[in-house]
Design an enzyme around this catalytic site. Structure first.
Site, PDB file in Angstrom:
ATOM      1  CG  ASP A 156      -2.251   0.500   0.946  1.00 48.45           C
ATOM      2  OD1 ASP A 156      -2.299   1.813   0.737  1.00 48.45           O
ATOM      3  OD2 ASP A 156      -3.225  -0.209   0.547  1.00 48.45           O
ATOM      4  CG  HIS A 230      -5.419   3.774   0.791  1.00 44.77           C
ATOM      5  ND1 HIS A 230      -4.884   2.420   0.603  1.00 44.77           N
ATOM      6  CD2 HIS A 230      -6.576   3.980   0.210  1.00 44.77           C
ATOM      7  CE1 HIS A 230      -6.050   1.885  -0.084  1.00 44.77           C
ATOM      8  NE2 HIS A 230      -6.880   2.842  -0.092  1.00 44.77           N
ATOM      9  CB  SER A 541      -9.006   0.074  -1.204  1.00 48.67           C
ATOM     10  OG  SER A 541      -9.700   1.436  -0.746  1.00 48.67           O
TER      11      SER A 541
END
Length: 764
Positions: A156, A230, A541
């Site tokens: 990520d 994220h 996600s």
């Protein structure tokens, strides 16, 4: 007083902004500094490693590259990555003609262009029955000591190690099989790791090689540290430690936040960078896979993906490195994608990947809009400020003179897409005191600042409110701060943004596989976030690490289960309803009941998944069968991929419909078809299962034999499903049903999806 920009057409103007919004975003997507480099990066996949020594593998890659480039200097300059741990391959900067020449090398299986991929909580675990308290009753969570000993690898955007979600208080030693490390780089050092965060690396060479202007430390951390946010949210959702009294300016105040496997270890592989909201180079992602396989992760959570596929995903993106991970016993969990409710938008469709759709939670952050006659309308908002007393409203679709009309008013704006030409910032800047967005249901992601009244109404409610206001010569509204509504009254739905099946390139393989909560999850915020709006995340996600955390628990509970068995256990025990017994529907304008193309097997049921009764297992032979069915792989390529010269494509009589996936999908039924499956008993040794068939409308479905009897010597049995068009005589849409094997304790259910195709190349 209600006002309009054009008194005779204001309602039409509200909708007119839609076309402009789409044109603007499509034409303005790329920013300067991300122009492709004149020498593109290409990825050459060579299959399984031929040497155990990674240095020898790398040397072989250099020799192959040198065979085209000629000199050692040019070869070293061209090489970007050597993949030498989990599989064999390399990435290199080349002219297109050089890449085409190298593609013909006998050791090259596939040539891939270096695509750019995108980055696709508190209440979540209560909703799924895993209550968020360290002392709650016996469950899978506690039987596995909350995932202690499992290592979840996350590919990520990095991690903010100082977050309380990564505290290691009470953790035992780092697992002995761990071979990874925490690197020292820009504002990150090995001291930032602990017994919770046990690995942290980063990969940027592939992306920089493809950009005209390289990413630098003025806009990003050139290290595993998270600049985007994220990766921190994904990691905390999968395996975050317990954080008490979690709150977002009053939202869910006093909640306990944790991940799915709160005592599992985390290894971060940063391959995504804060460019255009989050960009990941395939070359970098492959290198992250390569090292994660070597380091000893137990599960991989990979919340990345490209746009809807225009080719088979085994030719691009993550499918190939994911296959090598799965073949080494590492489940790979990835999102279905966020391209919305249109058919065939699903990504990550290879059968070895666990592909996750997103649902809503049984939680709504709601705000009341009150009229002067006390009639109320309920919208969604995170507004935490004071009540806005009765004030004028204006509806607008053309905001060219918004500066002249908004001061002291609430703006009501109609929009039918996720991109809005009128933003809260514009309204605030011009003196507006509130903004009501009216749009289709399903665009549920909360993107407004919490200190400004920004409310979402669905199109039906918004139209009713608009019509009501238009009939009054003088009307004002009052806006109240948000209230959290939790429980049965908040219907659970498959998110509108969650991508749908079937895959247009391999429609016989059902995708997505499973669904999990993925909308408005509350997660940690990194200090670099400019405001609190990024605290609330949504999308597939975010659903992906929910499943990754559950997979980690299942790996601890059943260490001998293969990735395919884990997928089967999740799919065959999933729920078609929410935890309150209501059928799952689709978030969007059509309000239809959800089907297998929306959620695969259904909403994850982790307590049932730990004891599925029967499972549908697969191995590398099944996966090569899939590759061969797509006519991409010859016997030679299969042997290279598996590292075994005896592995070959199955006979031509072998049908892709017989791949042992936990579903049956026939996209082109013309007559009677027999489909075989094999199940393995992982429940009571001596047991008898009988079939329960829910045939899709108009189709005939027959199962043979009528019983499956298991004992000590028979723990694996095959059965045949015979399907025929029944009453259908024309090309149909897909119809859905199911097959359940039941021993009165376990109900092992697989979805059935059937479509007739009597006339080829005919569109309904």
């Amino acid at each position: 007083m209600i006002q309009t920009l054009k008194t005779d057409s204001s309602f039409r103007l509200c909708f007119a902004a839609i076309a402009f919004g789409f044109v603007f975003i499509m034409n303005g997507k790329l920013s300067s500094g991300t122009t492709p480099h004149e020498f593109p990066v290409y990825i050459f996949y060579l299959g399984e490693r031929k040497h155990d020594d990674p240095n020898l593998v790398t040397q072989s890659h250099l020799e192959i590259l040198k065979s085209v480039l000629g000199s050692e200097e040019a070869t070293n300059k061209s090489m970007v990555y050597s993949y030498h741990h989990g599989f064999s391959g390399f990435a290199a900067k080349l002219k297109p003609a050089e890449a085409e020449k190298l593609k013909k090398h006998p050791e090259v299986i596939i040539l891939l262009e270096n695509r750019k991929l995108g980055l696709q909580t508190t209440r979540t675990w209560d909703y799924l029955g895993q209550f968020s308290t360290p002392t709650s009753s016996k469950s899978l969570l506690h039987e596995t000591n909350m995932g202690s000993g499992a290592i979840i690898g996350v590919i990520d955007s990095g991690i903010w190690s100082e977050s309380g979600s990564f505290d290691d208080d009470g953790y035992g030693p780092i697992p002995k099989h761990w071979k990874g490390q925490c690197v020292s780089a820009d504002q990150f050092s090995p001291a930032d790791c602990n017994k919770k965060l046990i690995g942290a690396k980063y990969y940027i060479d592939g992306l920089n090689a493809d950009l005209e202007t390289s990413i630098n430390s003025t806009t990003e951390y050139l290290s595993p540290r998270d600049h985007n946010g994220h990766g921190t949210q994904v990691s905390s959702t999968a395996a975050g430690s317990f954080v008490s009294n979690m709150t977002l300016l009053g939202l869910s105040s006093g909640s306990i936040m944790r991940g799915g496997a709160p005592k599992a270890h985390i290894a971060m592989y940063k391959a995504c960078w804060d460019v255009e909201g989050g960009m990941c180079s395939v070359a970098d992602v492959w290198k992250a896979f390569d090292e994660a396989i070597h380091d000893g992760v137990d599960v991989l959570s990979v919340s990345v993906g490209g746009s809807a596929l225009k080719t088979l995903d085994v030719e691009i993106d993550i499918a190939i490195p994911a296959l090598h991970a799965v073949n080494k016993g590492i489940p790979v969990v990835s999102p279905a994608g966020n391209e919305g409710s249109r058919s065939s938008s699903v990504i990550n469709v290879s059968p070895w990947i666990l592909t996750v759709a997103a649902t809503t939670l049984d939680r709504s952050f709601s705000t009341l809009i009150t009229l002067e006659n006390n009639k109320t309308y309920l919208g969604q908002s995170l507004y935490t400020g004071p009540e806005i007393s009765f004030t004028d409203v204006i509806c607008t679709g053309d905001h060219s003179n918004v500066d002249q009309i908004t001061k002291g008013k609430v703006i009501m704006h109609f929009s039918m897409g996720p991109v809005r030409p009128l933003t809260p910032d514009v309204v605030q800047k011009n003196g507006g005191i509130g903004l009501i967005y009216v749009r289709n249901p399903g665009d549920s992601r909360v993107e407004c600042p919490v200190n400004f009244p920004c409310i979402y109404l669905d199109m039906e409610v918004g139209s009713e409110l608009y019509t009501y206001i238009q009939t009054r010569s003088s009307m004002k509204i009052k806006i109240s701060p948000y209230k959290t509504i939790i429980g049965e009254s908040v219907a659970s739905k498959v998110a509108k943004s969650s991508a749908r099946g079937p895959s247009s390139f391999s429609p016989a393989i059902l995708k997505p596989d499973i669904a999990a909560p993925g909308l408005t999850l509350l997660t940690p915020r990194i200090p670099t976030d400019e405001d609190t709006r990024e605290f609330v995340y949504s999308g597939t996600s975010m659903a992906t690490p929910v499943i990754a955390g559950i997979v980690a628990l299942l790996k601890i509970s059943h260490p001998n289960w293969s990735p395919a068995v884990i997928k089967s256990a999740l799919v065959t025990t999933a729920m078609k309803t929410d935890p309150y017994g209501e059928r799952l529907t689709v978030d969007g304008g059509n309000y239809k009941v959800a089907d297998a193309f929306d959620y695969g097997g259904g909403l994850v049921n982790l307590e049932k998944a730990t004891d599925p009764g029967l499972v549908y297992d697969m191995d590398i032979n099944d996966y090569t069968h899939y590759l061969c069915s797509q006519t991409l792989y010859t016997d030679k390529k299969v042997s290279a991929l598996t590292g075994n010269v005896n592995n070959k494509c199955p006979s031509s009589s072998s049908s892709i419909l017989d791949l042992n996936v936990p579903s049956i999908t026939i996209p082109d039924l013309k007559g009677t078809v027999n489909v075989t499956r094999t199940v393995t008993n992982v429940g009571r040794v001596k047991s008898v299962y009988k079939p329960v068939i829910e045939a899709p409308f108009g189709f005939n479905v027959v199962v043979s034999p009528k019983k499956l009897k298991f004992n000590k010597t028979r723990n694996k049995l095959a059965f045949t499903v015979t399907v025929s068009p029944g009453s259908h005589r024309v090309n149909t849409a897909f119809y859905f049903g199911s097959l359940t094997w039941s021993d009165k304790v376990h109900n092992v259910t697989i979805p059935i999806s059937l479509r007739t195709r009597f006339i080829d190349n005919f569109f309904l």
